[in-house]
Design a protein around this motif. Sequence first.
Motif, PDB file in Angstrom:
ATOM      1  N   HIS A  97       0.832  -1.207   0.000  1.00 40.32           N
ATOM      2  CA  HIS A  97       0.000   0.000   0.000  1.00 40.32           C
ATOM      3  C   HIS A  97       0.867   1.257   0.000  1.00 40.32           C
ATOM      4  CE1 HIS A  97      -4.263  -1.251   0.467  1.00 40.32           C
ATOM      5  NE2 HIS A  97      -3.707  -2.382   0.855  1.00 40.32           N
ATOM      6  N   ARG A  98       1.993   1.171   0.691  1.00 48.25           N
ATOM      7  CA  ARG A  98       2.921   2.301   0.692  1.00 48.25           C
ATOM      8  C   ARG A  98       3.421   2.569  -0.730  1.00 48.25           C
ATOM      9  NH1 ARG A  98       4.384   6.911   3.339  1.00 48.25           N
ATOM     10  NH2 ARG A  98       6.631   7.290   3.293  1.00 48.25           N
ATOM     11  N   ALA A  99       3.732   1.492  -1.457  1.00 48.86           N
ATOM     12  CA  ALA A  99       4.188   1.638  -2.838  1.00 48.86           C
ATOM     13  C   ALA A  99       3.136   2.332  -3.692  1.00 48.86           C
ATOM     14  CB  ALA A  99       4.536   0.267  -3.426  1.00 48.86           C
ATOM     15  N   LYS A 100       1.894   1.918  -3.529  1.00 42.33           N
ATOM     16  CA  LYS A 100       0.819   2.541  -4.303  1.00 42.33           C
ATOM     17  C   LYS A 100       0.676   4.014  -3.947  1.00 42.33           C
ATOM     18  CE  LYS A 100      -4.144   2.410  -5.239  1.00 42.33           C
ATOM     19  NZ  LYS A 100      -5.467   1.880  -4.835  1.00 42.33           N
ATOM     20  N   TRP A 101       0.683   4.312  -2.645  1.00 45.07           N
ATOM     21  CA  TRP A 101       0.521   5.698  -2.196  1.00 45.07           C
ATOM     22  C   TRP A 101       1.664   6.574  -2.710  1.00 45.07           C
ATOM     23  CZ3 TRP A 101       3.184   9.248   0.797  1.00 45.07           C
ATOM     24  CH2 TRP A 101       2.455  10.368   1.222  1.00 45.07           C
ATOM     25  N   LEU A 102       2.884   6.055  -2.643  1.00 46.89           N
ATOM     26  CA  LEU A 102       4.030   6.814  -3.143  1.00 46.89           C
ATOM     27  C   LEU A 102       3.924   7.059  -4.641  1.00 46.89           C
ATOM     28  CD1 LEU A 102       6.895   5.027  -1.178  1.00 46.89           C
ATOM     29  CD2 LEU A 102       6.141   7.391  -0.840  1.00 46.89           C
ATOM     30  N   ALA A 103       3.477   6.038  -5.384  1.00 45.19           N
ATOM     31  CA  ALA A 103       3.337   6.190  -6.831  1.00 45.19           C
ATOM     32  C   ALA A 103       2.308   7.257  -7.172  1.00 45.19           C
ATOM     33  CB  ALA A 103       2.949   4.856  -7.457  1.00 45.19           C
ATOM     34  N   ILE A 127       4.452 -10.866  -4.466  1.00 47.12           N
ATOM     35  CA  ILE A 127       4.199  -9.439  -4.259  1.00 47.12           C
ATOM     36  C   ILE A 127       3.792  -8.769  -5.564  1.00 47.12           C
ATOM     37  CG2 ILE A 127       5.347  -7.238  -3.748  1.00 47.12           C
ATOM     38  CD1 ILE A 127       6.991  -8.843  -1.636  1.00 47.12           C
ATOM     39  N   ARG A 128       4.443  -9.120  -6.653  1.00 49.12           N
ATOM     40  CA  ARG A 128       4.115  -8.520  -7.945  1.00 49.12           C
ATOM     41  C   ARG A 128       2.656  -8.803  -8.328  1.00 49.12           C
ATOM     42  NH1 ARG A 128       7.474 -11.096 -10.687  1.00 49.12           N
ATOM     43  NH2 ARG A 128       9.244  -9.695 -10.331  1.00 49.12           N
ATOM     44  N   GLU A 129       2.213 -10.028  -8.114  1.00 51.70           N
ATOM     45  CA  GLU A 129       0.833 -10.384  -8.462  1.00 51.70           C
ATOM     46  C   GLU A 129      -0.163  -9.636  -7.581  1.00 51.70           C
ATOM     47  OE1 GLU A 129      -0.146 -12.182 -11.093  1.00 51.70           O
ATOM     48  OE2 GLU A 129       1.995 -12.059 -11.562  1.00 51.70           O
ATOM     49  N   ASN A 130       0.131  -9.536  -6.296  1.00 54.54           N
ATOM     50  CA  ASN A 130      -0.773  -8.810  -5.392  1.00 54.54           C
ATOM     51  C   ASN A 130      -0.784  -7.314  -5.690  1.00 54.54           C
ATOM     52  OD1 ASN A 130      -1.885 -10.876  -3.721  1.00 54.54           O
ATOM     53  ND2 ASN A 130       0.097 -11.093  -2.732  1.00 54.54           N
ATOM     54  N   LEU A 131       0.361  -6.754  -6.050  1.00 57.74           N
ATOM     55  CA  LEU A 131       0.412  -5.335  -6.403  1.00 57.74           C
ATOM     56  C   LEU A 131      -0.390  -5.049  -7.672  1.00 57.74           C
ATOM     57  CD1 LEU A 131       4.009  -4.015  -5.628  1.00 57.74           C
ATOM     58  CD2 LEU A 131       1.847  -3.011  -4.887  1.00 57.74           C
ATOM     59  N   ARG A 132      -0.382  -5.978  -8.620  1.00 59.77           N
ATOM     60  CA  ARG A 132      -1.200  -5.794  -9.820  1.00 59.77           C
ATOM     61  C   ARG A 132      -2.675  -5.699  -9.460  1.00 59.77           C
ATOM     62  NH1 ARG A 132       2.159  -9.983 -12.802  1.00 59.77           N
ATOM     63  NH2 ARG A 132       3.634  -8.781 -14.049  1.00 59.77           N
ATOM     64  N   GLY A 136      -3.445  -1.913 -10.424  1.00 62.03           N
ATOM     65  CA  GLY A 136      -3.880  -1.814 -11.810  1.00 62.03           C
ATOM     66  C   GLY A 136      -2.691  -1.662 -12.750  1.00 62.03           C
ATOM     67  N   VAL A 137      -2.955  -1.785 -14.031  1.00 54.72           N
ATOM     68  CA  VAL A 137      -1.890  -1.832 -15.043  1.00 54.72           C
ATOM     69  C   VAL A 137      -1.117  -0.521 -15.129  1.00 54.72           C
ATOM     70  CG1 VAL A 137      -1.402  -2.125 -17.504  1.00 54.72           C
ATOM     71  CG2 VAL A 137      -3.135  -3.560 -16.391  1.00 54.72           C
ATOM     72  N   ASP A 138      -1.807   0.610 -15.177  1.00 61.09           N
ATOM     73  CA  ASP A 138      -1.134   1.892 -15.386  1.00 61.09           C
ATOM     74  C   ASP A 138      -0.171   2.224 -14.251  1.00 61.09           C
ATOM     75  OD1 ASP A 138      -2.430   2.230 -17.769  1.00 61.09           O
ATOM     76  OD2 ASP A 138      -4.045   3.467 -16.940  1.00 61.09           O
ATOM     77  N   LEU A 139      -0.627   2.051 -13.012  1.00 63.50           N
ATOM     78  CA  LEU A 139       0.228   2.381 -11.869  1.00 63.50           C
ATOM     79  C   LEU A 139       1.397   1.415 -11.751  1.00 63.50           C
ATOM     80  CD1 LEU A 139      -0.097   4.764  -9.979  1.00 63.50           C
ATOM     81  CD2 LEU A 139      -1.105   3.239  -8.290  1.00 63.50           C
ATOM     82  N   MET A 140       1.179   0.152 -12.128  1.00 60.85           N
ATOM     83  CA  MET A 140       2.249  -0.840 -12.026  1.00 60.85           C
ATOM     84  C   MET A 140       3.423  -0.529 -12.948  1.00 60.85           C
ATOM     85  SD  MET A 140       2.252  -3.123  -9.734  1.00 60.85           S
ATOM     86  CE  MET A 140       3.425  -4.312 -10.393  1.00 60.85           C
ATOM     87  N   ARG A 141       3.187   0.266 -13.988  1.00 66.29           N
ATOM     88  CA  ARG A 141       4.287   0.645 -14.864  1.00 66.29           C
ATOM     89  C   ARG A 141       5.318   1.488 -14.124  1.00 66.29           C
ATOM     90  NH1 ARG A 141      -0.063   1.759 -18.723  1.00 66.29           N
ATOM     91  NH2 ARG A 141      -0.169   0.046 -20.238  1.00 66.29           N
ATOM     92  N   ARG A 142       4.938   2.043 -12.992  1.00 63.92           N
ATOM     93  CA  ARG A 142       5.835   2.918 -12.229  1.00 63.92           C
ATOM     94  C   ARG A 142       6.413   2.218 -11.000  1.00 63.92           C
ATOM     95  NH1 ARG A 142       3.973   9.019 -12.078  1.00 63.92           N
ATOM     96  NH2 ARG A 142       6.239   9.131 -12.387  1.00 63.92           N
ATOM     97  N   ILE A 143       6.083   0.926 -10.850  1.00 65.31           N
ATOM     98  CA  ILE A 143       6.592   0.161  -9.715  1.00 65.31           C
ATOM     99  C   ILE A 143       7.320  -1.069 -10.238  1.00 65.31           C
ATOM    100  CG2 ILE A 143       6.023  -1.030  -7.568  1.00 65.31           C
ATOM    101  CD1 ILE A 143       3.417   0.580  -7.466  1.00 65.31           C
ATOM    102  N   GLU A 144       8.603  -1.160  -9.948  1.00 63.96           N
ATOM    103  CA  GLU A 144       9.406  -2.315 -10.367  1.00 63.96           C
ATOM    104  C   GLU A 144       9.560  -3.256  -9.173  1.00 63.96           C
ATOM    105  OE1 GLU A 144      14.036  -3.256 -11.650  1.00 63.96           O
ATOM    106  OE2 GLU A 144      13.223  -1.229 -11.927  1.00 63.96           O
TER     107      GLU A 144
END
Length: 530
Positions: A97-103, A127-132, A136-144
Amino acid sequence: LGAGYSLEETLREMDYEKPSGNVDVEDVAAALEKPHSQQTFTFVHGDKQLEEMLNAPLEKWRIFLHPSQNKLKRMHANGPVRVLGGAGTGKTVVAMHRAKWLAENVLQGDNEKILFTTFTLNLATDIRENLRTLCGVDLMRRIEVTHIDGWVRNFLSQNGYNYTIVFDERLDEIWKLALAEAPAEPALDEEFYRAEWTDVIQAQGISDLAGYVRASRVGRGRSLSRSQRMVLWPVFEEYRAMLQERRWKELTDATRDARLIMEKKGRILPYRCVIIDEAQDMSAEMFRLARAMIPPEIAEQGNDLFLVGDAHQRIYGHKVVLGQCGVNIRGRGKRLRVNSRTTEETRRWAVALLEGRPFDDLDGESDTLKGYKSLMHGEDPKVQSCDSFEEEVRAVLEVVKGLEAGGQSLADICVCARTNALVDTWKGALGAHGVSTHVIKRSSGDERKRPGIRLATMHRVKGLEFDCVLLVDINEGIVPLEKALVKDNPHELEQSELRERSLLHVAATRAKKALWVFTSGSPSPFLQLV
């Protein structure tokens, strides 16, 4: 208060706010908006929303954020943050959730990214699957999302690195050759030299005799005088020379080389923030690498590093002091205490394995599980001793049959053993009785959609969870694993035994609803503690 915290600490943990003026004790809606109320209650707007919540798939619940964790997700930090918490307290969920908020709130420009890294490939895949699901797809482009070994390999490959990263098995022969340089006095065995190399020389980035003579050896269990260090150094010098001759690098050296390349080339990475999961298993050099990924002028803006971990779950042997790695968390150490995965009964059983043993807070101070609790209850873990392996197999099959008859999905039952060889043995034993199985391997995630009971080693289940966990062959000589114990050095013996205790603790805390422990022959001495 009962756990020993002061009143001030307790009120701070509860987000207590002193009311101003009169409080309307009839205003339930206002009371439900208070942070402490939201730890226990949530307001459901109609039957439809309730039905959607109750019928939500496992993937949704695995990324659900408890209100008590929200402040960690959206906090603005003026430097690195470290979050501690026992097994099941949602550290990884908070980190996601921190990753999403930061993005969404911190990244500026299309080129900035967040790096989310953890220790193993299995965890990174999960973690990658849960983050997707969460982003969502657009935000995941900014999270490696990647495991740290893979990141180092890829970075070095992209920068023309022509060394091969090698691990323990390939290094055994080199150590034997290097030990030909060992002095007669002091008489030290191979395990001592290898531990000295890992815990002192590599951990502190020592490259010459002068650095070794000055090095701190706190916790090594045996003192070495200046003259003794001088006669030992040729062994380490020879070992490093033979690595160089073969164009080989240990992961620690490769990680250091990656950092030096970054420091030489300047800002060549797109990262604005780095999130580290399972921080207790990272080496000092990995933290130095993470620190170097974000230039000082960017780090000054805050929200740069976010680390989550728990030394009670350290199973790979790395003990670090963050402050010595350039990671200053002073005033930004946070803690999670509510276990939302296991029952209180399973939590108590698993914690009893570690009681009375020393653990650190990842920054040089001691840590405890004081105040750590579960809100859910269930049956006590069941320990069943069998006279033979065949009897143990029958006992496991009986439990599985009962669970299946009660409607339990086989895919949410995990049979967990200490070694890969034992996993293979159990795969054959269960298969011989017509039981479908799926082995969780290093190279992939859990793949929950595949049918069959899950089979995994204790290392492979790290970061995963199952309704029911069956720990098998918890026998003397297997748990703790005989060959994993370093018996010739009292300090190393203590540390290796502690890792084995933590490994059993980790495996037990994967169980959400029920835990079974099976032995055949002589039970593990660890079972005497619980």
